[in-house]
Design an enzyme around this catalytic site. Structure first.
Site, PDB file in Angstrom:
ATOM      1  CG  ASP A 215      -2.091  -0.873   1.126  1.00 14.86           C
ATOM      2  OD1 ASP A 215      -2.113  -1.684   0.180  1.00 14.86           O
ATOM      3  OD2 ASP A 215      -2.995  -0.788   1.976  1.00 14.86           O
ATOM      4  CG  HIS A 356       2.208   0.165   4.414  1.00 19.17           C
ATOM      5  ND1 HIS A 356       1.942  -0.763   5.405  1.00 19.17           N
ATOM      6  CD2 HIS A 356       1.068   0.870   4.223  1.00 19.17           C
ATOM      7  CE1 HIS A 356       0.691  -0.619   5.805  1.00 19.17           C
ATOM      8  NE2 HIS A 356       0.135   0.367   5.108  1.00 19.17           N
TER       9      HIS A 356
END
Length: 407
Positions: A215, A356
């Protein structure tokens, strides 16, 4: 005789007048300048050899002398020298601005890079793309730790269950990157020799398929992550923020070239549940437009920021919405070993793993667990590939937390 007396009196009178004039002239010569009394200080003026007036004060009374001995004047010399942290020259002219879920410091419209000491004396580090760093940072052969606000730490810190000592300049005490690398090489060589000399036959393990998802990117670390995926013939799904796509267009093109899946994480990382249908469409559509310009296709899946979904979001979003089954909390620990252990211990066939790629430590973790888990029989595929393998048809407006094989 009356006449004689009158002459004598006149003579005495004249003598008296002459004496008075003489005394007056004498007294005037002995006191040239009068004394002055001012604020209980007697000022006497005399002339020195140069003609300047000299001042002399009367001696202080005994009571004032005693008072002066009890309360002496303070010393003019300071007892300590304060240590001042000098702010960077750009600190007062720059401005902080958010970039997706990251922060940048803009100076004259350009992202600041390297070390910055802000006006409050706190020190930050920005990578070559201007992204503020958190967690462990390596620079010029030294290692530093930045907290979740990006502030450089000193002293004793604890992260990932381990304690570290940071020197006054923020660098990790005893850190020697070259020696550490040699140790790892020696360890790998030793393990390799043991494997070759082992008489045990390798056990064939059943393949398990999982979706590795990232992400908030792309970022300056994404290219290194793509190197790892390419080297290990693995794939991932990237849920990207529009603001970041504009900075890292080459990384997006490479994702598609390597067969990774392009996902939508909104243009500004907004919580969609608080927006109107029009604003939701705008956040999703802006990312798809950017991807179309770069790759010729829009996103095939959406991950709503924070995993926030309501009926309005479901009705507006025109693609399947992918959540996760394993949250590594990589943003919190920023410890590669801890992140890798969470993935290894919790992953099973059909898992969707959340990380992430805006953190260097998350990429470090991927470089650890991807080759290890491939050896254990795992294969990293895209979200749509995992759904197809396990016989799941992804539906528009539906959320999926895992993609386990249907029984």
């Amino acid at each position: 005789m009356p006449g004689g007396n009158k002459r004598i009196n006149i003579f005495l009178l004249l003598l008296t007048v002459l004496l008075c004039f003489g005394c007056g002239y004498l007294f005037r010569q002995t006191t040239a300048v009068p004394s002055k009394l001012k604020d209980e200080t007697i000022e006497l003026f005399t002339a020195d050899d140069t003609g300047e007036l000299l001042s002399h004060k009367s001696e202080a009374p005994e009571e004032e002398k005693a008072s002066a001995q009890v309360s002496p004047l303070p010393s003019a010399a300071p007892t300590a020298t304060p240590v001042l942290i000098k702010a960077s020259p750009e600190a007062s002219s720059g401005i902080w601005t958010s970039s997706g879920s990251s922060w940048m410091f803009m100076v004259n419209g350009a992202p600041y890079t390297g070390w910055l000491t802000d006006t409050d004396g706190k020190k930050y580090f920005f990578d070559s793309n201007g992204i503020m760093q958190t967690g462990w940072v390596e620079d010029n052969g030294k290692r530093y730790f930045m907290d979740l606000d990006g502030i450089m730490q000193t002293g004793i810190i604890t992260t990932g269950g381990k304690s570290y000592e940071l020197l006054s300049d923020g660098s990790l005490k005893g850190y020697q990157p070259e020696k550490e690398q040699k140790k790892e090489v020696q360890k790998d060589t030793k393990a390799s020799k043991q494997t070759k000399t082992s008489k045990e036959k390798p056990v064939k393990k059943e393949k398990k398929y999982v979706a590795l998802t990232f992400d908030d990117g792309p970022s300056s670390f994404t290219d290194r992550l793509l190197d790892c995926l390419e080297k290990n013939k693995a794939k991932a799904t990237f849920f990207m923020v529009g603001k970041e796509i504009e900075y890292f267009s080459d990384e997006v093109k490479r994702m598609k070239k390597l067969g990774c899946e392009l996902g939508n994480h909104t243009y500004s990382h907004a919580d969609l549940t608080g927006l109107s249908p029009e604003d939701i469409s705008s956040e999703i559509g802006a990312v798809d437009n950017l991807l179309m310009e770069l790759t010729g296709q829009g996103a095939s899946v959406v991950r709503p920021p924070y995993g926030s979904v309501n009926s309005t979001v479901k009705s507006v979003v025109g693609t399947p919405m992918i959540l996760w089954s394993i949250d590594t909390l990589d943003w919190k620990s920023q410890d590669p070993q801890e992140i890798a252990e969470i993935v290894r211990s919790q992953t099973e066939d059909g898992s969707i793993i959340l990380l992430h790629d805006i953190f260097s430590t998350s990429v470090d973790a991927a470089e650890i667990f991807i080759p290890e888990m491939i050896k254990e029989g795992y294969q990293f595929v895209t979200v749509h590939e995992l759904a197809k393998i396990n016989g799941i048809e992804l539906q528009t407006g539906t959320t999926y937390s895992d993609l386990k094989k249907q029984s």
